[in-house]
Write a protein that holds these residues in place. Structure first.
Motif, PDB file in Angstrom:
ATOM      1  N   LEU A 239       0.814  -1.217   0.000  1.00 26.09           N
ATOM      2  CA  LEU A 239       0.000   0.000   0.000  1.00 26.09           C
ATOM      3  C   LEU A 239       0.848   1.268   0.000  1.00 26.09           C
ATOM      4  CD1 LEU A 239      -2.813  -0.806   2.615  1.00 26.09           C
ATOM      5  CD2 LEU A 239      -2.903  -1.000   0.122  1.00 26.09           C
ATOM      6  N   ALA A 240       2.150   1.135   0.005  1.00 26.90           N
ATOM      7  CA  ALA A 240       3.034   2.297   0.144  1.00 26.90           C
ATOM      8  C   ALA A 240       2.702   3.369  -0.894  1.00 26.90           C
ATOM      9  CB  ALA A 240       4.491   1.864  -0.007  1.00 26.90           C
ATOM     10  N   GLY A 241       2.441   4.558  -0.385  1.00 30.50           N
ATOM     11  CA  GLY A 241       2.165   5.683  -1.262  1.00 30.50           C
ATOM     12  C   GLY A 241       0.727   5.780  -1.738  1.00 30.50           C
ATOM     13  N   ARG A 242      -0.123   4.819  -1.387  1.00 27.88           N
ATOM     14  CA  ARG A 242      -1.511   4.839  -1.849  1.00 27.88           C
ATOM     15  C   ARG A 242      -2.423   5.324  -0.724  1.00 27.88           C
ATOM     16  NH1 ARG A 242      -3.286  -0.729  -4.537  1.00 27.88           N
ATOM     17  NH2 ARG A 242      -5.050   0.621  -5.126  1.00 27.88           N
ATOM     18  N   PRO A 243      -3.394   6.167  -1.006  1.00 31.07           N
ATOM     19  CA  PRO A 243      -4.387   6.507   0.024  1.00 31.07           C
ATOM     20  C   PRO A 243      -5.236   5.283   0.334  1.00 31.07           C
ATOM     21  CG  PRO A 243      -5.052   7.393  -2.108  1.00 31.07           C
ATOM     22  CD  PRO A 243      -3.666   6.829  -2.295  1.00 31.07           C
ATOM     23  N   PHE A 244      -5.577   5.120   1.616  1.00 30.23           N
ATOM     24  CA  PHE A 244      -6.378   3.947   1.976  1.00 30.23           C
ATOM     25  C   PHE A 244      -7.357   4.285   3.088  1.00 30.23           C
ATOM     26  CE2 PHE A 244      -2.877   3.753   4.984  1.00 30.23           C
ATOM     27  CZ  PHE A 244      -3.477   3.366   6.175  1.00 30.23           C
ATOM     28  N   PHE A 245      -8.425   3.499   3.128  1.00 38.70           N
ATOM     29  CA  PHE A 245      -9.382   3.518   4.217  1.00 38.70           C
ATOM     30  C   PHE A 245      -9.143   2.280   5.077  1.00 38.70           C
ATOM     31  CE2 PHE A 245     -11.352   6.206   1.083  1.00 38.70           C
ATOM     32  CZ  PHE A 245     -12.009   7.180   1.836  1.00 38.70           C
ATOM     33  N   LEU A 246      -9.351   2.425   6.379  1.00 39.84           N
ATOM     34  CA  LEU A 246      -9.182   1.325   7.317  1.00 39.84           C
ATOM     35  C   LEU A 246     -10.548   0.770   7.716  1.00 39.84           C
ATOM     36  CD1 LEU A 246      -7.309  -0.363   9.194  1.00 39.84           C
ATOM     37  CD2 LEU A 246      -7.634   1.429  10.925  1.00 39.84           C
ATOM     38  N   PHE A 247     -10.677  -0.545   7.661  1.00 36.37           N
ATOM     39  CA  PHE A 247     -11.902  -1.238   8.071  1.00 36.37           C
ATOM     40  C   PHE A 247     -11.529  -2.236   9.167  1.00 36.37           C
ATOM     41  CE2 PHE A 247     -15.223  -4.608   6.690  1.00 36.37           C
ATOM     42  CZ  PHE A 247     -16.094  -4.211   7.702  1.00 36.37           C
ATOM     43  N   PRO A 248     -11.673  -1.864  10.457  1.00 39.29           N
ATOM     44  CA  PRO A 248     -11.325  -2.788  11.547  1.00 39.29           C
ATOM     45  C   PRO A 248     -12.438  -3.805  11.776  1.00 39.29           C
ATOM     46  CG  PRO A 248     -12.088  -0.707  12.455  1.00 39.29           C
ATOM     47  CD  PRO A 248     -12.112  -0.545  10.962  1.00 39.29           C
ATOM     48  N   LEU A 249     -12.070  -5.071  11.787  1.00 35.19           N
ATOM     49  CA  LEU A 249     -13.049  -6.121  12.045  1.00 35.19           C
ATOM     50  C   LEU A 249     -13.385  -6.167  13.533  1.00 35.19           C
ATOM     51  CD1 LEU A 249     -11.793  -9.067   9.803  1.00 35.19           C
ATOM     52  CD2 LEU A 249     -13.368  -7.197   9.238  1.00 35.19           C
ATOM     53  N   VAL A 284      -7.776   4.356  -4.673  1.00 34.14           N
ATOM     54  CA  VAL A 284      -7.885   4.211  -3.223  1.00 34.14           C
ATOM     55  C   VAL A 284      -7.920   2.732  -2.853  1.00 34.14           C
ATOM     56  CG1 VAL A 284      -9.383   4.606  -1.235  1.00 34.14           C
ATOM     57  CG2 VAL A 284      -9.039   6.428  -2.908  1.00 34.14           C
ATOM     58  N   ALA A 285      -7.264   2.384  -1.747  1.00 36.95           N
ATOM     59  CA  ALA A 285      -7.240   1.007  -1.262  1.00 36.95           C
ATOM     60  C   ALA A 285      -8.048   0.887   0.027  1.00 36.95           C
ATOM     61  CB  ALA A 285      -5.799   0.559  -1.027  1.00 36.95           C
ATOM     62  N   LEU A 286      -8.382  -0.352   0.364  1.00 35.43           N
ATOM     63  CA  LEU A 286      -9.080  -0.668   1.615  1.00 35.43           C
ATOM     64  C   LEU A 286      -8.214  -1.628   2.415  1.00 35.43           C
ATOM     65  CD1 LEU A 286     -11.701  -0.420   3.335  1.00 35.43           C
ATOM     66  CD2 LEU A 286     -12.513  -2.487   2.160  1.00 35.43           C
ATOM     67  N   LEU A 287      -7.890  -1.245   3.647  1.00 34.72           N
ATOM     68  CA  LEU A 287      -7.089  -2.087   4.537  1.00 34.72           C
ATOM     69  C   LEU A 287      -8.003  -2.692   5.590  1.00 34.72           C
ATOM     70  CD1 LEU A 287      -4.334  -3.126   5.512  1.00 34.72           C
ATOM     71  CD2 LEU A 287      -4.110  -1.016   6.846  1.00 34.72           C
ATOM     72  N   VAL A 288      -8.138  -4.000   5.587  1.00 41.85           N
ATOM     73  CA  VAL A 288      -8.979  -4.711   6.548  1.00 41.85           C
ATOM     74  C   VAL A 288      -8.077  -5.250   7.645  1.00 41.85           C
ATOM     75  CG1 VAL A 288     -10.664  -6.557   6.866  1.00 41.85           C
ATOM     76  CG2 VAL A 288     -10.544  -5.344   4.672  1.00 41.85           C
ATOM     77  N   LYS A 289      -8.386  -4.885   8.899  1.00 40.69           N
ATOM     78  CA  LYS A 289      -7.542  -5.292  10.031  1.00 40.69           C
ATOM     79  C   LYS A 289      -8.301  -6.229  10.959  1.00 40.69           C
ATOM     80  CE  LYS A 289      -4.623  -3.514  13.779  1.00 40.69           C
ATOM     81  NZ  LYS A 289      -5.129  -4.482  14.783  1.00 40.69           N
ATOM     82  N   LEU A 311     -14.736 -10.225  -6.266  1.00 40.10           N
ATOM     83  CA  LEU A 311     -15.240  -8.922  -6.685  1.00 40.10           C
ATOM     84  C   LEU A 311     -14.262  -8.171  -7.587  1.00 40.10           C
ATOM     85  CD1 LEU A 311     -16.714  -7.740  -3.253  1.00 40.10           C
ATOM     86  CD2 LEU A 311     -18.002  -8.571  -5.244  1.00 40.10           C
ATOM     87  N   GLY A 312     -13.130  -8.780  -7.900  1.00 39.73           N
ATOM     88  CA  GLY A 312     -12.139  -8.120  -8.730  1.00 39.73           C
ATOM     89  C   GLY A 312     -11.396  -7.019  -8.001  1.00 39.73           C
ATOM     90  N   LEU A 313     -11.234  -7.150  -6.694  1.00 36.21           N
ATOM     91  CA  LEU A 313     -10.613  -6.112  -5.875  1.00 36.21           C
ATOM     92  C   LEU A 313      -9.276  -6.538  -5.266  1.00 36.21           C
ATOM     93  CD1 LEU A 313     -13.798  -4.885  -3.922  1.00 36.21           C
ATOM     94  CD2 LEU A 313     -12.632  -3.687  -5.806  1.00 36.21           C
ATOM     95  N   SER A 314      -8.706  -7.620  -5.744  1.00 36.48           N
ATOM     96  CA  SER A 314      -7.491  -8.146  -5.103  1.00 36.48           C
ATOM     97  C   SER A 314      -6.366  -7.130  -5.045  1.00 36.48           C
ATOM     98  CB  SER A 314      -7.006  -9.398  -5.848  1.00 36.48           C
ATOM     99  OG  SER A 314      -7.925 -10.457  -5.681  1.00 36.48           O
ATOM    100  N   ASP A 315      -6.275  -6.271  -6.063  1.00 33.68           N
ATOM    101  CA  ASP A 315      -5.184  -5.294  -6.081  1.00 33.68           C
ATOM    102  C   ASP A 315      -5.503  -4.051  -5.272  1.00 33.68           C
ATOM    103  OD1 ASP A 315      -7.201  -4.523  -7.809  1.00 33.68           O
ATOM    104  OD2 ASP A 315      -5.836  -3.490  -9.186  1.00 33.68           O
ATOM    105  N   ARG A 316      -6.720  -3.978  -4.681  1.00 29.14           N
ATOM    106  CA  ARG A 316      -7.122  -2.778  -3.937  1.00 29.14           C
ATOM    107  C   ARG A 316      -7.505  -3.069  -2.495  1.00 29.14           C
ATOM    108  NH1 ARG A 316     -11.879  -0.298  -6.944  1.00 29.14           N
ATOM    109  NH2 ARG A 316     -11.579   1.317  -5.358  1.00 29.14           N
ATOM    110  N   VAL A 317      -7.547  -4.333  -2.118  1.00 28.35           N
ATOM    111  CA  VAL A 317      -7.922  -4.727  -0.756  1.00 28.35           C
ATOM    112  C   VAL A 317      -6.765  -5.486  -0.132  1.00 28.35           C
ATOM    113  CG1 VAL A 317      -9.467  -6.109   0.683  1.00 28.35           C
ATOM    114  CG2 VAL A 317     -10.394  -4.787  -1.242  1.00 28.35           C
TER     115      VAL A 317
END
Length: 424
Positions: A239-249, A284-289, A311-317
Motif C-alpha cells: 500500500l506504500a504511497g496509496r491513500p487507503f481507508f481502514l476497516f477494523p473487524l 484508493v485502497a481498503l485495509l482490513v484489520k 469482486l475483482g478487488l485483489s489489487d485494492r484490498v
C-alpha cells in the motif's frame, strides 16, 4: 481443575438442581447489590468486597465453574437450573433477598436480558459494565444498557448540555492493561467452566465458539504469529504511497454486531463493505484489520482475500492480522466501522469515521453523516471541537477511570466504581 468440581460438591453447589434461595435477615435499609456474570477475573469480586466494606449487602449468582473460580464466596450461590426457569427463579431471589441493584458485564447475555426486564419492571437499579468507549484509560459504566441500548443522547445539542453541566474534568490517570494477564484470567475461567460442566449441565455460553474451539484457534495463532507479522508487513508494503481507508473487524458473534447493527454477522458486514468498495475511486485502497482479540476461528484472511478476488478487488484490498493501530490511523484517509471502539481513537487522531451500525459516538457533527459511496470519494473532516464536547460528556456520564488487567488499574477502577455507585 478436577479439584474444582470436588470443591463445588463440598460447598453444596451440586446438592440441588438449583441452589436454594434463603431470605436475608439483615437491616432492610441497606442497599443490596446482586452481581451476575462479569469479565473473567477478580473485578466483580473486588467491587463486591468494597461495597460490603461501605455497609452494603452483596450477593452473587454463579452460572458455571469459571464464575465460581472468580467468586467462590462469600455471598455467592449457584444457579443450576434451565434457561427457561431462570426469569422466574431470579424474580423469587430478588424478592427474598430484597435486591435493590443488579450489576452485570454486558447487557445482552440471555441471563442479563431477563435481569434487565425484571429491573425495569420493579424499578431496581441496573448497572452495566463494559470495555471502555474511550480506551485505554476508561471502563464503561452505565445505568441501564450500553452501546445501542445506552441512554446517552445522539444529538450534539444534548451532548453539549451534559458537557456544560460537567464542567472541567481532570486528566484521566493513565492505566496499564496487560494482555498476558487478560489471557491468563480467561484461560483459567474457561478451563474451570469446562471442568465443572457436569455440575452446571444446563449452562450455555453466549460466545460465538466453544472454549475448546477458541483455545485450539489461539494455539494456532500463537504458532503462526511470525508468519502473520510477515504477511501483515508485506500487505502494508503493497500500500506504500496509496491513500487507503481502514476497516477494523469486530468479533464474530459480538452483540455489537448481532444486536446493534443491520448485519446478521461480521462476515455479512465484510461482504457488504467490500461490495460497496467497488464504487470507491480506483486509486484508493481498503485495509482490513483483524481484531486483536480474535482467535481466528473463522479464518478471516482467507475469507477477506477470497471475497476481494471474487469482486475483482485483489489489487485494492489488503488484509493484516498484526500491526499497531495508531501508525495506521495517522495516515489513513478514513475509517469505516460497524461500531468498533476504533471509531473514537480515529476521531481523536482527526480521522473521519463512517459508522454502519449503532454506536454511542455516532453523533451528527462528530461522525460522517454521508452515504458510504460519498465517504469513499470525499470523507468530511472531523470537527475537533465537537468531538472534544462529546468526550467530556461521555466521561461525565458513562465512563470511569480505570482498567481490568493490572493491579493498579483494577484498584483505581474499584475505587471509582464504588464512588459512582454511592452517588445514586
Amino acid at each position: 481443575m478436577a479439584s474444582l468440581a470436588c470443591a463445588l460438591l463440598e460447598d453444596g453447589v451440586a446438592d440441588d438442581a438449583v441452589a436454594r434461595v434463603e431470605p436475608v435477615t439483615a437491616a432492610r435499609t441497606a442497599r443490596h447489590f446482586l452481581f451476575l456474570q462479569g469479565l473473567p477475573g477478580p473485578f466483580f469480586r473486588r467491587l463486591g468486597a468494597a461495597l460490603r466494606d461501605e455497609g452494603a449487602l452483596v450477593s452473587r449468582i454463579n452460572f458455571n465453574g469459571g464464575d465460581w473460580l472468580d467468586w467462590p464466596g462469600p455471598g455467592a450461590i449457584a444457579y443450576r437450573g434451565t434457561p427457561a426457569d431462570w426469569p422466574r427463579w431470579l424474580e423469587g431471589f430478588v424478592d427474598d433477598r430484597r435486591i435493590t441493584d443488579i450489576i452485570v458485564f454486558g447487557d445482552l447475555r440471555p441471563i442479563h436480558r431477563a435481569a434487565r426486564v425484571l429491573a425495569d419492571r420493579r424499578g431496581l437499579g441496573f448497572v452495566t459494565f463494559e470495555e471502555g468507549y474511550l480506551r485505554p484509560n476508561h471502563v464503561t459504566m452505565e445505568r441501564g444498557g450500553v452501546n445501542g441500548h445506552s441512554s446517552f443522547p445522539r444529538s450534539l445539542h444534548a451532548v453539549r448540555l451534559i458537557a456544560d453541566r460537567a464542567g472541567a474534568l481532570g486528566e484521566a490517570v493513565p492505566v496499564e492493561n496487560r494482555f498476558r494477564r487478560r489471557a491468563g484470567e480467561a484461560t483459567l475461567y474457561y478451563a474451570a467452566t469446562h471442568a465443572a460442566a457436569p455440575i452446571f449441565r444446563h449452562y450455555r455460553t453466549h460466545r460465538h465458539a466453544s472454549p475448546l474451539r477458541e483455545g485450539a484457534a489461539w494455539v494456532r495463532r500463537y504458532a503462526r504469529r511470525w508468519a502473520e507479522r510477515r504477511a501483515s508487513r508485506d500487505a502494508l508494503a503493497g500500500l506504500a504511497g496509496r491513500p487507503f481507508f481502514l476497516f477494523p473487524l469486530q468479533l464474530e458473534g459480538d452483540a455489537q454486531i448481532t444486536a446493534h447493527s443491520p448485519f446478521a454477522s461480521m462476515r455479512d458486514a465484510v461482504v457488504q463493505v467490500l461490495d460497496a468498495f467497488r464504487n470507491a475511486p480506483p486509486d484508493v485502497a481498503l485495509l482490513v484489520k483483524q481484531h486483536p482479540l480474535d482467535p481466528d476461528v473463522d479464518n478471516w484472511r482467507g475469507f477477506v482475500t477470497d471475497r476481494a478476488a471474487t469482486l475483482g478487488l485483489s489489487d485494492r484490498v489488503a488484509f493484516i492480522e498484526r500491526f499497531d493501530l495508531m501508525p495506521l490511523l495517522r495516515v489513513a484517509r478514513g475509517v469505516v466501522t460497524v461500531n468498533s471502539s476504533v471509531g473514537p481513537l480515529a476521531l481523536a487522531a482527526g480521522v473521519p469515521v463512517k459508522v454502519l451500525g449503532t454506536a454511542i459516538y455516532d453523533v451528527p457533527g462528530v461522525t460522517a453523516a454521508v452515504p458510504l459511496d460519498a465517504f469513499w470519494r470525499a470523507p468530511p473532516p472531523v470537527d475537533t471541537g465537537a468531538f472534544d464536547i462529546f468526550c467530556r460528556a461521555l466521561r461525565a456520564k458513562s465512563l470511569i477511570n480505570g482498567g481490568f488487567h493490572s493491579e493498579a488499574a483494577l484498584d483505581l477502577l474499584v475505587r471509582n466504581a464504588v464512588a459512582r455507585l454511592r452517588d445514586r
